[in-house]
Write a protein that holds these residues in place. Structure first.
Motif, PDB file in Angstrom:
ATOM      1  N   SER A   1      -7.217  -3.833 -12.810  1.00 60.46           N
ATOM      2  CA  SER A   1      -6.955  -2.560 -12.137  1.00 60.46           C
ATOM      3  C   SER A   1      -8.248  -1.769 -11.984  1.00 60.46           C
ATOM      4  CB  SER A   1      -5.956  -1.722 -12.936  1.00 60.46           C
ATOM      5  OG  SER A   1      -4.728  -2.387 -13.052  1.00 60.46           O
ATOM      6  N   ALA A   2      -8.263  -0.900 -10.982  1.00 63.39           N
ATOM      7  CA  ALA A   2      -9.428  -0.046 -10.767  1.00 63.39           C
ATOM      8  C   ALA A   2      -9.007   1.207 -10.028  1.00 63.39           C
ATOM      9  CB  ALA A   2     -10.492  -0.793  -9.966  1.00 63.39           C
TER      10      ALA A   2
ATOM     11  N   GLU B   1      -1.977  -4.679  -4.699  1.00 59.01           N
ATOM     12  CA  GLU B   1      -1.333  -3.370  -4.596  1.00 59.01           C
ATOM     13  C   GLU B   1      -2.392  -2.273  -4.547  1.00 59.01           C
ATOM     14  OE1 GLU B   1       1.123  -0.937  -7.810  1.00 59.01           O
ATOM     15  OE2 GLU B   1       2.195  -2.742  -7.133  1.00 59.01           O
ATOM     16  N   MET B   2      -2.124  -1.268  -3.724  1.00 62.70           N
ATOM     17  CA  MET B   2      -3.037  -0.134  -3.601  1.00 62.70           C
ATOM     18  C   MET B   2      -2.199   1.131  -3.484  1.00 62.70           C
ATOM     19  SD  MET B   2      -5.969   0.231  -0.715  1.00 62.70           S
ATOM     20  CE  MET B   2      -6.758   1.765  -0.325  1.00 62.70           C
ATOM     21  N   THR B   3      -2.563   2.136  -4.243  1.00 62.66           N
ATOM     22  CA  THR B   3      -1.914   3.441  -4.159  1.00 62.66           C
ATOM     23  C   THR B   3      -2.983   4.457  -3.796  1.00 62.66           C
ATOM     24  OG1 THR B   3      -0.294   2.825  -5.850  1.00 62.66           O
ATOM     25  CG2 THR B   3      -0.558   5.183  -5.394  1.00 62.66           C
TER      26      THR B   3
ATOM     27  N   TRP C   1       0.862  -1.189   0.000  1.00 59.29           N
ATOM     28  CA  TRP C   1       0.000   0.000   0.000  1.00 59.29           C
ATOM     29  C   TRP C   1       0.890   1.228   0.000  1.00 59.29           C
ATOM     30  CZ3 TRP C   1      -3.510   1.481   4.731  1.00 59.29           C
ATOM     31  CH2 TRP C   1      -4.366   2.538   4.391  1.00 59.29           C
ATOM     32  N   PHE C   2       0.846   1.963  -1.090  1.00 58.30           N
ATOM     33  CA  PHE C   2       1.599   3.208  -1.223  1.00 58.30           C
ATOM     34  C   PHE C   2       0.674   4.367  -0.877  1.00 58.30           C
ATOM     35  CE2 PHE C   2       3.171   0.202  -4.415  1.00 58.30           C
ATOM     36  CZ  PHE C   2       4.507   0.097  -4.041  1.00 58.30           C
TER      37      PHE C   2
ATOM     38  N   TYR D   1      -6.200   0.471  -7.413  1.00 56.00           N
ATOM     39  CA  TYR D   1      -6.108  -0.915  -6.982  1.00 56.00           C
ATOM     40  C   TYR D   1      -5.568  -1.793  -8.101  1.00 56.00           C
ATOM     41  CZ  TYR D   1      -9.419   0.377  -3.272  1.00 56.00           C
ATOM     42  OH  TYR D   1     -10.029   0.957  -2.202  1.00 56.00           O
ATOM     43  N   ARG D   2      -4.777  -2.779  -7.725  1.00 53.77           N
ATOM     44  CA  ARG D   2      -4.395  -3.857  -8.626  1.00 53.77           C
ATOM     45  C   ARG D   2      -4.797  -5.143  -7.902  1.00 53.77           C
ATOM     46  NH1 ARG D   2      -1.277  -3.347 -12.927  1.00 53.77           N
ATOM     47  NH2 ARG D   2      -0.642  -1.376 -12.050  1.00 53.77           N
TER      48      ARG D   2
END
Length: 128
Positions: free
Chosen positions: A73-74, A110-112, A33-34, A98-99
């Motif tokens: 992805s979203a 993964e989340m940014t 999580w970035f 989101y990935r």
């Protein structure tokens, strides 16, 4: 509304209600999580610790404005209303990217997060 969108809405519900069990069940072991400009949370253990810190804050309300999905992805964009540790009402704008492993049976890998404090802007100060 497809299953991927329902999943994203449920993730945001879990964040707003502090449902750490649901969140931890729906991320991969190597989840990253970035939080742009703040920190990076690596792995499920660190994520669990970050969620525990978030539970120390008063509950927040998340309003989703847009969800855009493409493949695995979203992006989810909206506003968060909550209170800080001093009890002051705060408004934030956010966009989470989101990935996921598989949109049909998603787990977040993964989340940014991009977060902007809107409370500093006159429009939000007047309505607080």
């Amino acid at each position: 509304m497809n299953e991927f969108e329902k999943f994203l809405r449920e993730i945001n519900r879990a964040f707003s209600e502090g449902d750490t069990q649901y969140l931890l069940e729906n991320v991969t072991d190597d989840f990253c999580w970035f939080i742009v400009g703040e920190k990076t949370v690596s792995g499920k253990t660190e994520f669990s610790e970050a969620l525990e810190q978030m539970r120390q804050l008063p509950p927040m309300k998340i309003e989703i404005d847009n969800i855009i999905m493409e493949g695995n992805s979203a992006s989810v964009e909206g506003k968060v209303t909550g209170k800080n540790k001093n009890g002051q009402k705060k408004h934030f704008g956010f966009c989470d990217l989101y990935r996921v492993t598989n949109p049909a049976a998603p787990k977040i890998s993964e989340m940014t997060s991009f977060v902007i404090d809107l409370s500093k802007h006159k429009l939000y100060k007047e309505s607080c």
